[in-house]
Scaffold this active site. Structure first.
Site, short mmCIF file in Angstrom:
data_model
loop_
_atom_site.label_atom_id
_atom_site.label_comp_id
_atom_site.label_asym_id
_atom_site.label_seq_id
_atom_site.Cartn_x
_atom_site.Cartn_y
_atom_site.Cartn_z
N ASP A 169 36.74 44.68 143.21
CA ASP A 169 36.13 43.84 144.24
C ASP A 169 35.17 44.70 145.06
OD1 ASP A 169 37.68 45.34 145.94
OD2 ASP A 169 39.12 43.77 146.36
N ASP A 221 43.17 36.46 140.36
CA ASP A 221 43.89 37.68 140.75
C ASP A 221 44.66 37.40 142.02
OD1 ASP A 221 42.84 39.47 143.31
OD2 ASP A 221 41.38 37.98 142.65
N CYS A 253 62.96 33.29 130.63
CA CYS A 253 61.99 34.39 130.61
C CYS A 253 62.46 35.48 129.66
CB CYS A 253 61.81 34.94 132.02
SG CYS A 253 60.67 36.34 132.13
N CYS A 299 61.11 38.64 129.74
CA CYS A 299 60.66 39.95 130.23
C CYS A 299 61.84 40.93 130.23
CB CYS A 299 60.06 39.84 131.63
SG CYS A 299 61.26 39.69 132.97
N CYS A 317 64.67 40.17 132.80
CA CYS A 317 65.51 39.01 132.52
C CYS A 317 66.36 39.21 131.27
CB CYS A 317 64.64 37.77 132.38
SG CYS A 317 63.83 37.28 133.93
N HIS A 359 59.13 41.09 136.57
CA HIS A 359 59.30 39.67 136.23
C HIS A 359 58.14 38.83 136.76
CE1 HIS A 359 60.94 35.65 135.79
NE2 HIS A 359 60.59 35.45 137.06
#
Length: 375
Positions: free
Chosen positions: A92, A265, A303, A305, A308, A334
């Site tokens: 940015d 974002d 999930c 991930c 998890c 997560h």
């Protein structure tokens, strides 16, 4: 070197799946970009971000300008070499950070004079300097320096900011020299649809490789955000990527995609992770709550991930209450995974012609979710 390819589009909405070609890889869109403010996504390593499926990350020009400085990062080979990330990077311009530091900054036609939050040193950030700093950082996508206004604001304030943003965009474009870096213009205009349309039309005439929507998710309601996007999208070029800045609430991502947004974002996934809050398809869950003290189910049973698959709510709650760093890492892991995969799932649904179903199912579950709590 930079090209946007439209792969598929939902016939009922503005949702679209595409690809944006950059020197460090092809970005499948729509895409969620984890925020690495100071050349690191908080609590996450680059390898972990790749495991999650992150295709591009964002870094902050304001913070890196102050510390460690663009010259040092340039010596390290730019941000890619400095933080060991070989996929695309977006920086940015620092405009939003200057806006958020309104108490110690002064907006002028030439630029913004601000006081460092680190040591009190005063600087003048101009469009030219913001451009030069980002060129030294070596990002694949650099943002024009813009003026974001606080909501609510008067029409006069919004119009002044739009006119200044357009002048600064022209100066940024004139100062930009790197052919291997795409520079995006930023649309401002607060909640005034006609001002945003005029700003977008003028930026389109400047022919940037991509366009961002700034000045939203700064206090307006979700309905106001969606109304602005509905009015604005027809004014943004169809064959260029569209980036909605600073938006990370799951519902906002799905509704933004439905309106033709390609890139998002937000610091929300890691910030929420640091406060004990996780996203699920059934709403937000606060793992600090006593109800999870003896809950030995996964954080989110749907999930896949790392957090998890390997740990329970009871264990993560214990870690958090004990002040263990692992709690923040697992919760951040997560949350970033959830948003990256939520948007990737929307993309796949667009390609397969079932985005309407994907949108309805998610919004119904999330907005009426069993885990919706006061967090």
């Amino acid at each position: 070197m930079f090209e946007y390819r439209l792969i598929a589009q939902d016939p009922e909405t503005g949702a679209r799946a595409g690809e944006f070609v950059t020197p460090h890889g092809v970005i499948p869109t729509p895409v969620f970009m984890p925020v690495g403010t100071q050349a690191t996504v908080k609590a996450m390593s680059p390898d972990e971000l790749k495991q999650i499926g992150a295709e591009i990350i964002l870094s902050n020009t304001y913070h890196l300008f102050l510390r460690p400085g663009p010259d040092l990062i340039a010596k390290a080979g730019g941000l890619h070499g400095f933080m060991n990330w070989d996929r695309p990077v977006l920086t940015d311009s620092g405009g939003f950070q200057v806006f958020s530091l309104a108490g110690i900054s002064k907006v002028m036609d030439d630029g913004v004079e601000f006081q460092s939050h680190l040591d009190g040193t005063r600087y003048l950030m101009t469009p030219e300097l913001a451009t030069q700093v980002q060129e030294k950082l070596g990002s694949d996508i650099a943002m024009c320096f813009d003026q974001c206004v606080k909501l609510p604001c008067s029409r006069e304030q919004a119009q002044d900011a739009v006119e200044r943003t357009l002048r600064w965009a022209a100066r940024c474009k004139a100062a930009h020299t790197r052919a291997d870096q795409a520079q995006f213009g930023i649309v401002q205009g607060a909640l005034f649809d006609d001002l945003r349309a005029a700003c977008a039309d003028e930026l389109a005439r400047m022919d940037f490789p991509g366009y961002a929507v700034g000045g939203l998710s700064v206090g307006e309601s979700h309905a106001e955000m969606y109304r602005c996007l509905d009015a604005l999208m027809p004014h943004l070029p169809e064959r260029k990527p569209r980036y909605l800045m600073g938006v990370g609430h799951p519902a906002n991502l799905i509704e933004g995609i439905a309106r033709g947004v390609d890139m998002f974002d937000c610091v929300l996934p890691t910030r929420n992770g640091r406060t004990g809050t996780v996203f699920t398809r059934d709403g937000r869950m606060n793992v600090k709550n006593r109800r999870y003290a003896e809950d030995f189910s996964p954080i989110d049973a749907e999930c896949d991930c790392y957090a998890c698959r390997n740990f329970t709510r009871a264990y993560v709650r214990h870690l958090y209450r004990a002040g263990e760093i692992l709690a923040v890492r697992l919760l951040s892991w997560h949350n970033v995974h959830f948003l990256v995969q939520l948007v990737a799932g929307a993309r796949q649904a667009i390609v397969e012609g079932r985005f309407g179903e994907y949108r309805r199912e998610f919004m119904t579950r999330y907005e009426g979710g069993a885990y919706l709590e006061k967090v």
